[in-house]
Motif scaffolding. Structure first.
Motif, PDB file in Angstrom:
ATOM      1  N   GLN A 191       0.840  -1.205   0.000  1.00 54.44           N
ATOM      2  CA  GLN A 191       0.000   0.000   0.000  1.00 54.44           C
ATOM      3  C   GLN A 191       0.876   1.256   0.000  1.00 54.44           C
ATOM      4  O   GLN A 191       0.576   2.220  -0.685  1.00 54.44           O
ATOM      5  N   LYS A 192       1.957   1.230   0.751  1.00 61.24           N
ATOM      6  CA  LYS A 192       2.877   2.362   0.800  1.00 61.24           C
ATOM      7  C   LYS A 192       3.494   2.607  -0.575  1.00 61.24           C
ATOM      8  O   LYS A 192       3.632   3.742  -1.011  1.00 61.24           O
ATOM      9  N   CYS A 193       3.831   1.529  -1.282  1.00 63.29           N
ATOM     10  CA  CYS A 193       4.402   1.653  -2.623  1.00 63.29           C
ATOM     11  C   CYS A 193       3.395   2.279  -3.592  1.00 63.29           C
ATOM     12  O   CYS A 193       3.758   3.136  -4.384  1.00 63.29           O
ATOM     13  N   ARG A 236       3.907   5.867  -5.575  1.00 64.62           N
ATOM     14  CA  ARG A 236       3.788   5.966  -7.032  1.00 64.62           C
ATOM     15  C   ARG A 236       2.703   6.979  -7.403  1.00 64.62           C
ATOM     16  O   ARG A 236       2.889   7.811  -8.284  1.00 64.62           O
ATOM     17  N   LYS A 237       1.573   6.909  -6.722  1.00 61.41           N
ATOM     18  CA  LYS A 237       0.469   7.838  -6.988  1.00 61.41           C
ATOM     19  C   LYS A 237       0.890   9.275  -6.664  1.00 61.41           C
ATOM     20  O   LYS A 237       0.566  10.201  -7.405  1.00 61.41           O
ATOM     21  N   ALA A 238       1.633   9.461  -5.582  1.00 60.11           N
ATOM     22  CA  ALA A 238       2.122  10.797  -5.224  1.00 60.11           C
ATOM     23  C   ALA A 238       3.043  11.344  -6.306  1.00 60.11           C
ATOM     24  O   ALA A 238       2.983  12.533  -6.647  1.00 60.11           O
ATOM     25  N   LEU A 239       3.878  10.476  -6.871  1.00 60.23           N
ATOM     26  CA  LEU A 239       4.774  10.895  -7.957  1.00 60.23           C
ATOM     27  C   LEU A 239       3.975  11.278  -9.208  1.00 60.23           C
ATOM     28  O   LEU A 239       4.267  12.290  -9.850  1.00 60.23           O
ATOM     29  N   LEU A 240       2.965  10.487  -9.528  1.00 58.77           N
ATOM     30  CA  LEU A 240       2.129  10.802 -10.693  1.00 58.77           C
ATOM     31  C   LEU A 240       1.368  12.106 -10.481  1.00 58.77           C
ATOM     32  O   LEU A 240       1.308  12.953 -11.380  1.00 58.77           O
ATOM     33  N   ASN A 241       0.818  12.302  -9.288  1.00 57.92           N
ATOM     34  CA  ASN A 241       0.077  13.536  -9.000  1.00 57.92           C
ATOM     35  C   ASN A 241       0.986  14.759  -9.031  1.00 57.92           C
ATOM     36  O   ASN A 241       0.601  15.813  -9.551  1.00 57.92           O
ATOM     37  N   TYR A 266      13.106   6.410  -9.376  1.00 59.11           N
ATOM     38  CA  TYR A 266      13.657   5.392 -10.262  1.00 59.11           C
ATOM     39  C   TYR A 266      13.295   3.963  -9.841  1.00 59.11           C
ATOM     40  O   TYR A 266      13.576   3.018 -10.568  1.00 59.11           O
ATOM     41  N   ILE A 267      12.647   3.832  -8.707  1.00 59.51           N
ATOM     42  CA  ILE A 267      12.097   2.529  -8.319  1.00 59.51           C
ATOM     43  C   ILE A 267      10.850   2.246  -9.162  1.00 59.51           C
ATOM     44  O   ILE A 267      10.583   1.110  -9.524  1.00 59.51           O
ATOM     45  N   TYR A 268      10.139   3.311  -9.498  1.00 63.21           N
ATOM     46  CA  TYR A 268       8.861   3.185 -10.193  1.00 63.21           C
ATOM     47  C   TYR A 268       8.931   3.498 -11.687  1.00 63.21           C
ATOM     48  O   TYR A 268       8.111   3.002 -12.454  1.00 63.21           O
ATOM     49  N   PHE A 269       9.888   4.320 -12.068  1.00 60.98           N
ATOM     50  CA  PHE A 269       9.976   4.783 -13.452  1.00 60.98           C
ATOM     51  C   PHE A 269      11.426   4.769 -13.909  1.00 60.98           C
ATOM     52  O   PHE A 269      12.322   5.113 -13.147  1.00 60.98           O
ATOM     53  N   GLU A 270      11.637   4.409 -15.184  1.00 67.12           N
ATOM     54  CA  GLU A 270      12.995   4.351 -15.728  1.00 67.12           C
ATOM     55  C   GLU A 270      13.638   5.732 -15.792  1.00 67.12           C
ATOM     56  O   GLU A 270      14.823   5.894 -15.508  1.00 67.12           O
ATOM     57  N   ASN A 285       5.040   9.138 -19.830  1.00 73.39           N
ATOM     58  CA  ASN A 285       4.281   8.173 -20.625  1.00 73.39           C
ATOM     59  C   ASN A 285       3.292   7.392 -19.764  1.00 73.39           C
ATOM     60  O   ASN A 285       2.129   7.218 -20.149  1.00 73.39           O
ATOM     61  N   GLN A 286       3.748   6.936 -18.595  1.00 64.34           N
ATOM     62  CA  GLN A 286       2.858   6.171 -17.718  1.00 64.34           C
ATOM     63  C   GLN A 286       1.735   7.048 -17.167  1.00 64.34           C
ATOM     64  O   GLN A 286       0.590   6.599 -17.049  1.00 64.34           O
TER      65      GLN A 286
END
Length: 192
Positions: A5-7, A11-16, A47-51, A58-59
């Motif tokens: 859930q933390k992950c 990831r959602k925080a990074l996208l937002n 970089y854990i979530y995105f290259e 893109n994601q």
């Protein structure tokens, strides 16, 4: 489970954060360091979530496009007559563009700049396949003009971006009557 859930939250925080920064500052003025700071994570966490930044953009695009598609095709019934089916989809698009401002602005930027790569753009277009199928069915039945789906989109959906922009600037607010008139104008532009 708590770690998973933390992950998802990170990831959602990074996208937002990316969505917010790109909308407010543009793609080039949204460096990874600002994204990490706004998401309240270390820059290395990205970089854990995105290259890389392109992968992040893109994601984000594909997720927002998928949310858009889900919203647009809710209550859609392809068995309805062509006009009624199109009206349902068009009204959903109007509602999204006029009320989901952050997501709508991001998608507009993606449509009008080379921010996302071509593979992601093509993958995102697949989300609109039910609308393209509807138009093709309308063309086969002699209800919709035999023109490119790009022209159909330009005359029917793209004007909603303009109206959304006018609403954001508080220049023009679309009433229920105005929304009906806008739909009829869109329909009149493509019907035979």
């Amino acid at each position: 489970m708590a770690i998973r859930q933390k992950c998802i939250k990170k990831r959602k925080a990074l996208l937002n954060a990316t969505l917010n920064l790109v909308n407010n500052n543009g793609f080039h003025d949204a460096p990874m360091s600002k994204i990490a700071k706004m998401a309240e994570v270390s820059p290395a966490t990205i970089y854990i979530y995105f290259e890389n930044k392109q992968d992040l953009i893109n994601q984000l695009y594909l997720e927002v496009k998928s949310e858009f598609s889900t919203y647009v095709f809710k209550n859609y019934n392809e068995k309805d007559c062509i006009k009624d089916s199109f009206k349902q989809v068009w009204m959903n698009i109007a509602d999204f563009k006029l009320n989901q401002i952050e997501a709508s602005n991001f998608l507009s930027q993606c449509d009008n700049t080379p921010m996302i790569d071509e593979d992601s753009r093509q993958a995102g277009l697949k989300n609109l396949q039910p609308l393209i199928n509807l138009w093709e069915r309308g063309q086969q039945k002699g209800v919709i003009k035999l023109i490119s789906p790009y022209l159909l989109y330009a005359y029917t959906v793209y004007p909603l971006s303009f109206l959304s922009n006018m609403k954001q600037k508080q220049t023009f607010v679309l009433s229920e009557k105005g929304l009906e008139e806008a739909f009829e104008a869109a329909w009149d532009s493509i019907k035979l």
